[in-house]
Design a protein around this motif. Structure first.
Motif, PDB file in Angstrom:
ATOM      1  N   UNK A 246       0.827  -1.201   0.000  1.00  0.00           N
ATOM      2  CA  UNK A 246       0.000   0.000   0.000  1.00  0.00           C
ATOM      3  C   UNK A 246       0.862   1.252   0.000  1.00  0.00           C
ATOM      4  N   UNK A 247       1.936   1.229   0.790  1.00  0.00           N
ATOM      5  CA  UNK A 247       2.832   2.391   0.862  1.00  0.00           C
ATOM      6  C   UNK A 247       3.499   2.650  -0.487  1.00  0.00           C
ATOM      7  N   UNK A 248       3.986   1.591  -1.143  1.00  0.00           N
ATOM      8  CA  UNK A 248       4.664   1.798  -2.425  1.00  0.00           C
ATOM      9  C   UNK A 248       3.701   2.307  -3.484  1.00  0.00           C
ATOM     10  N   UNK A 249       2.459   1.807  -3.484  1.00  0.00           N
ATOM     11  CA  UNK A 249       1.470   2.309  -4.435  1.00  0.00           C
ATOM     12  C   UNK A 249       1.179   3.785  -4.172  1.00  0.00           C
ATOM     13  N   UNK A 250       1.052   4.138  -2.903  1.00  0.00           N
ATOM     14  CA  UNK A 250       0.796   5.528  -2.538  1.00  0.00           C
ATOM     15  C   UNK A 250       1.960   6.422  -2.952  1.00  0.00           C
ATOM     16  N   UNK A 251       3.179   6.007  -2.626  1.00  0.00           N
ATOM     17  CA  UNK A 251       4.339   6.854  -2.918  1.00  0.00           C
ATOM     18  C   UNK A 251       4.580   6.999  -4.413  1.00  0.00           C
ATOM     19  N   UNK A 252       4.237   5.971  -5.188  1.00  0.00           N
ATOM     20  CA  UNK A 252       4.384   6.071  -6.637  1.00  0.00           C
ATOM     21  C   UNK A 252       3.342   6.994  -7.248  1.00  0.00           C
ATOM     22  N   UNK A 253       2.212   7.160  -6.598  1.00  0.00           N
ATOM     23  CA  UNK A 253       1.160   8.022  -7.141  1.00  0.00           C
ATOM     24  C   UNK A 253       1.356   9.490  -6.775  1.00  0.00           C
ATOM     25  N   UNK A 254       2.239   9.791  -5.834  1.00  0.00           N
ATOM     26  CA  UNK A 254       2.437  11.177  -5.411  1.00  0.00           C
ATOM     27  C   UNK A 254       2.872  12.127  -6.519  1.00  0.00           C
ATOM     28  N   UNK A 255       3.859  11.780  -7.345  1.00  0.00           N
ATOM     29  CA  UNK A 255       4.266  12.751  -8.376  1.00  0.00           C
ATOM     30  C   UNK A 255       3.115  13.171  -9.272  1.00  0.00           C
ATOM     31  N   UNK A 256       2.254  12.238  -9.648  1.00  0.00           N
ATOM     32  CA  UNK A 256       1.105  12.581 -10.485  1.00  0.00           C
ATOM     33  C   UNK A 256       0.129  13.460  -9.721  1.00  0.00           C
TER      34      UNK A 256
END
Length: 76
Positions: free
Chosen positions: A40-50
């Motif tokens: 969940x954390x990696x999915x969240x952190x990958x979506x931050x730039x967008x």
């Protein structure tokens, strides 16, 4: 003296702001141990730039894309 005891003694000697950083890092390490929460954390952190991106150059990028389509440089 255990590794935990040594770490605690070191943390106690740190200024509060550095001790907070150590505490945050410990939370991060504990999070990594839980596979579901880590995913969940990696999915969240990958979506931050967008999520944090602005659209200041959106029109320019769109026009460039349309020009490339019109020239046949790329296909839709």
């Amino acid at each position: 003296m255990t590794v935990q005891d040594l770490a605690i003694a070191k943390i106690q000697k740190l200024p509060s702001e550095l001790a907070q950083e150590v505490s945050d890092f410990i939370d991060f390490l504990m999070l990594k141990q839980n596979n579901q929460r880590w995913q969940q954390w990696t999915q969240f952190s990958e979506s931050l730039p967008l999520a944090e991106s602005d659209f200041s150059n959106y029109l320019q990028n769109l026009e460039t894309y349309e020009d490339q389509l019109a020239k046949g440089d790329i296909q839709w």
